[in-house]
Design an enzyme around this catalytic site. Structure first.
Site, PDB file in Angstrom:
ATOM      1  N   ARG A  87      -6.935  -5.958   8.482  1.00  0.00           N
ATOM      2  CA  ARG A  87      -5.916  -7.189   8.263  1.00  0.00           C
ATOM      3  C   ARG A  87      -5.049  -6.792   9.704  1.00  0.00           C
ATOM      4  O   ARG A  87      -5.490  -5.708  10.605  1.00  0.00           O
ATOM      5  CB  ARG A  87      -5.237  -6.633   7.491  1.00  0.00           C
ATOM      6  CG  ARG A  87      -5.427  -7.491   6.073  1.00  0.00           C
ATOM      7  CD  ARG A  87      -4.285  -7.147   5.135  1.00  0.00           C
ATOM      8  NE  ARG A  87      -4.973  -7.458   4.299  1.00  0.00           N
ATOM      9  CZ  ARG A  87      -5.647  -7.232   3.014  1.00  0.00           C
ATOM     10  NH1 ARG A  87      -5.698  -5.791   3.476  1.00  0.00           N
ATOM     11  NH2 ARG A  87      -6.039  -7.224   1.344  1.00  0.00           N
ATOM     12  N   HIS A 112     -10.787  -8.670   8.488  1.00  0.00           N
ATOM     13  CA  HIS A 112     -12.404  -8.252   8.184  1.00  0.00           C
ATOM     14  C   HIS A 112     -12.783  -9.843   8.547  1.00  0.00           C
ATOM     15  O   HIS A 112     -14.188  -9.411   9.306  1.00  0.00           O
ATOM     16  CB  HIS A 112     -13.075  -8.671   6.700  1.00  0.00           C
ATOM     17  CG  HIS A 112     -12.796  -7.596   6.396  1.00  0.00           C
ATOM     18  ND1 HIS A 112     -12.107  -6.377   6.474  1.00  0.00           N
ATOM     19  CD2 HIS A 112     -12.682  -7.314   4.561  1.00  0.00           C
ATOM     20  CE1 HIS A 112     -11.863  -5.407   5.960  1.00  0.00           C
ATOM     21  NE2 HIS A 112     -12.393  -5.930   4.710  1.00  0.00           N
ATOM     22  N   HIS A 186     -19.858  -1.847   4.821  1.00  0.00           N
ATOM     23  CA  HIS A 186     -18.680  -2.012   3.529  1.00  0.00           C
ATOM     24  C   HIS A 186     -19.739  -2.111   1.877  1.00  0.00           C
ATOM     25  O   HIS A 186     -19.693  -2.825   0.994  1.00  0.00           O
ATOM     26  CB  HIS A 186     -18.139  -4.177   3.520  1.00  0.00           C
ATOM     27  CG  HIS A 186     -16.665  -3.917   2.751  1.00  0.00           C
ATOM     28  ND1 HIS A 186     -16.449  -3.800   1.497  1.00  0.00           N
ATOM     29  CD2 HIS A 186     -15.796  -4.528   2.638  1.00  0.00           C
ATOM     30  CE1 HIS A 186     -15.675  -3.863   1.130  1.00  0.00           C
ATOM     31  NE2 HIS A 186     -14.608  -3.972   1.991  1.00  0.00           N
ATOM     32  N   ASP A 244      -6.563   1.358  -2.201  1.00  0.00           N
ATOM     33  CA  ASP A 244      -6.522  -0.097  -1.480  1.00  0.00           C
ATOM     34  C   ASP A 244      -5.959   0.474  -0.133  1.00  0.00           C
ATOM     35  O   ASP A 244      -4.883   0.096   0.124  1.00  0.00           O
ATOM     36  CB  ASP A 244      -6.298  -1.416  -1.684  1.00  0.00           C
ATOM     37  CG  ASP A 244      -6.411  -2.133  -1.478  1.00  0.00           C
ATOM     38  OD1 ASP A 244      -6.747  -3.590  -0.920  1.00  0.00           O
ATOM     39  OD2 ASP A 244      -7.714  -1.879   0.160  1.00  0.00           O
ATOM     40  N   GLU A 306     -14.876   2.610   3.537  1.00  0.00           N
ATOM     41  CA  GLU A 306     -15.091   1.974   5.131  1.00  0.00           C
ATOM     42  C   GLU A 306     -13.874   2.410   6.422  1.00  0.00           C
ATOM     43  O   GLU A 306     -12.594   2.280   6.924  1.00  0.00           O
ATOM     44  CB  GLU A 306     -14.345   0.304   4.445  1.00  0.00           C
ATOM     45  CG  GLU A 306     -14.227  -0.011   3.838  1.00  0.00           C
ATOM     46  CD  GLU A 306     -12.969  -1.241   3.257  1.00  0.00           C
ATOM     47  OE1 GLU A 306     -12.808  -2.122   4.516  1.00  0.00           O
ATOM     48  OE2 GLU A 306     -12.692  -1.781   2.263  1.00  0.00           O
TER      49      GLU A 306
HETATM   50  C1  G6D Z   1      -8.758  -6.397  -0.360  1.00  0.00           C
HETATM   51  O1  G6D Z   1      -7.875  -4.809   0.865  1.00  0.00           O
HETATM   52  C2  G6D Z   1      -9.010  -5.031   0.633  1.00  0.00           C
HETATM   53  C3  G6D Z   1      -9.727  -5.030   2.070  1.00  0.00           C
HETATM   54  O2  G6D Z   1      -9.533  -3.208   1.865  1.00  0.00           O
HETATM   55  C4  G6D Z   1     -11.619  -5.062   1.081  1.00  0.00           C
HETATM   56  O3  G6D Z   1     -12.341  -4.832   2.352  1.00  0.00           O
HETATM   57  C5  G6D Z   1     -12.108  -6.151   0.336  1.00  0.00           C
HETATM   58  O4  G6D Z   1     -10.730  -6.329  -0.479  1.00  0.00           O
HETATM   59  C6  G6D Z   1     -12.931  -6.564  -0.028  1.00  0.00           C
HETATM   60  O5  G6D Z   1      -8.759  -7.418   0.935  1.00  0.00           O
END
Ligand code: G6D
Length: 341
Positions: A87, A112, A186, A244, A306
């Site tokens: 982010r 992303h 990913h 996460d 990641e």
């Molecule tokens: C959520 O926070 C997570 C990210 O890290 C992930 O890449 C995404 O989902 C697919 O936003």
């Protein structure tokens, strides 16, 4: 006999061809990559008992990959993420006293690479290497002001499978003017096979600090100690149902993380040149699109490692540098090594 096979994977709505490339090594390890998002669609690992298991989530068709980005929370299955993975707060950063306003696609922030990041771009297979460590290179040209990022960025990703059952991912990028870059891979891994869940697999992370974040997962700039906390994975323990978080790495050549399946006696070791690994189990897109072989994926079907720079790095001077200057080369390397025990 070639161990690098190119074939049609699917057609875009405008009939543009998306090819796939399958690499095989002498042990029977198979890696399949396709050009939409420079995506790993399958990764089959030979076990000691002769079985071959697919350890990554994905879809059978190009259309399902494309449709997955229309979901409220796109899963980004197996793709290359950029121009900036993670982010960026409010979608804003300042560089060389210019302020850039990125497209926002996650609450009031950019994630992303924005609304149509590198994961949804058509990468061209530009070279493939036969032989004992077969590889394939895909390229993408991100134009100046694409998603409001400065600089035209020429990006290459090279996937190699080695004789030691390693998946090696290398990124190179150059820019026509100073910009910010943070690329990652990913895949959602599952060493029991893509149709099960990861909760009985053991997770190790070689880190003692995570980034503190807000409720919207934006880094505050504070590093939190994890020792003896729920986030301490210095001693392997079962994968959590939800995680996460960005783990700060300080391990140079040492292993950054690992995952171990007792069911298959299979271990995956993660090595990286990156300063962090964002570990993710979760997601809310499941029960909507069918995964490979008609499997109904769910929120604990896979775990992401990641490897990347810190999210929101452009807005925190004490985070590792995320600026790529004109004339410099961006290079990062991550290895996912599979050991059948
Ligand atoms: C959520 O926070 C997570 C990210 O890290 C992930 O890449 C995404 O989902 C697919 O936003």
């Amino acid at each position: 006999m070639s161990n690098c096979t190119i074939e049609l994977f699917g057609l875009m709505a405008n009939n543009e061809v998306i090819d796939s490339c399958e690499l095989a090594n002498k042990n029977g390890m198979l890696l399949k990559i396709m050009g939409y998002g420079a995506t790993v669609t399958s990764l089959k690992i030979p076990l000691k008992n002769g079985k071959l298991i697919d350890v990554v989530l994905g879809f059978d068709t190009l259309n399902n990959y494309i449709k997955s980005f229309d979901l409220v929370s796109a899963p980004y299955f197996g793709c290359t993420v950029g121009r900036f993975a993670g982010r960026i707060n409010d979608g804003i950063f300042t560089l060389n006293s210019d302020t850039f306003h990125l497209n926002k696609n996650n609450n009031n922030h950019s994630i992303h690479g924005g609304k149509e990041g590198f994961s949804q771009k058509l990468w061209k297979i530009t070279s493939e290497q036969d032989g004992k460590n077969p590889s394939v290179t895909l390229c993408y040209h991100s134009l100046h002001n694409e998603e409001n990022y400065p600089g035209e960025l020429a990006v290459q990703v090279t996937y190699t499978i080695s004789e030691d059952n390693e998946l090696i991912i290398e990124y190179h990028a150059t820019t026509t003017q100073d910009t910010v870059v943070n690329l990652t891979h990913h895949s959602y891994f599952n060493l029991n096979g893509h149709q099960s869940d990861v909760l009985d697999q053991e997770l190790f992370i070689n880190s003692e600090k995570i980034l503190e974040t807000t409720a919207e997962l934006i880094p505050t700039g504070i590093f939190l100690d994890t020792v003896n906390s729920d986030m301490d994975f210095n001693k392997s323990k079962n994968c959590p149902e939800i995680i996460d978080n960005t783990f700060i790495l300080d391990c140079n050549k040492e292993m950054a993380a690992s995952l171990y399946s007792k069911e298959n006696n299979l271990k995956m070791e993660v090595y990286t040149s990156q300063p962090a690994v964002h570990v993710y189990v979760g997601g809310n897109c499941f029960d909507t699109i069918k995964g490979k072989e008609g499997v109904n994926y769910h929120s604990t079907s896979g775990i992401c490692f990641e490897t990347q720079n810190f999210p929101d790095a452009p807005n925190h001077k004490h985070f590792p540098n995320s600026v790529l200057k004109k004339g410099e080369v961006y290079y990062q390397k991550t290895i996912y090594k599979f050991v059948a025990l």
